[in-house]
Design an enzyme around this catalytic site. Sequence first.
Site, short mmCIF file in Angstrom:
data_model
loop_
_atom_site.label_atom_id
_atom_site.label_comp_id
_atom_site.label_asym_id
_atom_site.label_seq_id
_atom_site.Cartn_x
_atom_site.Cartn_y
_atom_site.Cartn_z
N LYS A 1 -11.87 -1.62 1.38
CA LYS A 1 -11.49 -0.72 0.18
C LYS A 1 -11.96 -1.24 -1.66
CE LYS A 1 -7.50 -0.78 2.98
NZ LYS A 1 -6.43 -1.65 3.67
N HIS B 1 -5.24 -4.21 -1.30
CA HIS B 1 -5.69 -3.76 -2.92
C HIS B 1 -5.84 -4.55 -4.01
CE1 HIS B 1 -4.79 -0.47 0.45
NE2 HIS B 1 -3.74 -0.99 0.73
N SER C 1 0.96 -1.71 -0.02
CA SER C 1 0.71 -0.09 -0.04
C SER C 1 0.67 1.31 0.02
CB SER C 1 -0.95 -0.38 1.38
OG SER C 1 -0.31 0.39 2.43
C1 PLP Z 1 -6.11 -1.91 4.98
C2 PLP Z 1 -5.82 -3.21 5.29
C3 PLP Z 1 -5.88 -4.05 6.67
C4 PLP Z 1 -6.24 -3.87 7.48
O1 PLP Z 1 -7.65 -3.56 7.22
P1 PLP Z 1 -9.29 -3.03 7.47
O2 PLP Z 1 -10.78 -3.99 6.95
O3 PLP Z 1 -9.78 -1.98 7.54
O4 PLP Z 1 -9.46 -3.29 9.44
C5 PLP Z 1 -5.43 -5.44 6.05
N1 PLP Z 1 -4.28 -4.97 5.51
C6 PLP Z 1 -4.09 -4.52 4.15
C7 PLP Z 1 -2.62 -4.38 4.04
C8 PLP Z 1 -4.38 -3.46 4.87
O5 PLP Z 1 -4.21 -3.02 3.26
#
Ligand code: PLP
Length: 390
Positions: free
Chosen positions: A240, A209, A181
């Site tokens: 996301k 992502h 990310s």
């Molecule tokens: C955003 C993210 C998470 C967390 O997910 P949420 O549902 O927002 O708690 C976990 N792992 C990665 C790689 C992320 O980018």
Amino acid sequence: MAAIKSWLSRRKKEGQYRRLMPISRVDPGFIKLKHDKHASPLLDFSSNDYLGLSIHPEVISKSRLFLEKYGAGAGAARLMSGDLFIFHELEDKIAGLKGKEAALLFGSGFLANSGIIPALVGRKDVIFSDRLNHASIYDGCRLAGADLQRFRHNDLDHLEELLKKKRGKNQALIVVESLYSMDGDFCPLVELTFLKEKYNCLLMVDEAHATGLFGRNGGGLIQENDVTGQVDIAIGTFGKALGSYGAYAAASRQMVNYLVNRARSFIFSTALPPAVIGASLAAVDLIQKQPELRRELWDKVKIFKDELSRAGFDNSGFSQIIPLAVGDSDKAVSLAAALREQGIFATAVRPPTVPPGTARLRFSITSHLSAANLIKSGKIICGQVQHQLF
Ligand SMILES: *Cc1c(COP(=O)(O)O)cnc(C)c1O
């Protein structure tokens, strides 16, 4: 109290104090900072709602339908009396999307990672983790109490070196993200699965992502790279590209049964609200049935990247996350502030989130942004960066 006070003032002095910034959403793709009554709306380059599904009419209407039909809350954990059949409907759909036998829902991606890793490995075991993995993965590793070996970001030679030295005889877990990310770069999944087989490890891939954006029907990078069979657990979030909330693990039926019995963040937490399940079900349907949602996003990513390369900025990556290297932390912060003045909201990412000396501006492209606005802001961004850096 004195310790808390001095911690906070140290943070402020170091320029690393985090603060909340209440916003309201105006038109799609724009936000307005609440404290700034007269300010004009800013183009939002830091949203993860990549496909714009959070406001898609079908997502909203199914969410509303489920809210009215099943109520505001699930009322209990799944293993108590909270196991509504709609959870199973979503799990079956996710298993299909990810090409695995089964899936299990979690309250969030953070809860999934921090609960699953300690269920898989313990004190006598070893974890091999990419240095740039998400905080929730690290918290899972810490809770597991296993020997934690961090390999250099995407450096499989380093990983193999560590595997040779530290694999041991007990359980071993390799954990990576498929799309990182902060750098917007991909894990070399195919080569990684060779190592996983050679050293007989469990492999967990976090597709936070990537799900919804890559693969034939949005199944993510494990689908695009055809390694689904070698991935023991694929994690993803609904927060996301799917525009909703919650998370899943897709795996074999046996693995899911194991997690139901062992993952504490699943067992001891209330099931997700029905309205959220309705939204997620509609979102998964949309990404499977409407590949044009992805095509539209990739067109926009190209428009923005073309604008940056016209000004001579290197953009060799190929994802919706576009970092612009700045280096110095203060420069990154002042660039972000200058862009806000010009109607662009982008995040300055600084250490400790990224390695020292690699501060950057991070742009994430969503379908909410129009082609015209992408071109216009691309030009503004290039102008500001050239003005401040050269
Ligand atoms: C955003 C993210 C998470 C967390 O997910 P949420 O549902 O927002 O708690 C976990 N792992 C990665 C790689 C992320 O980018």
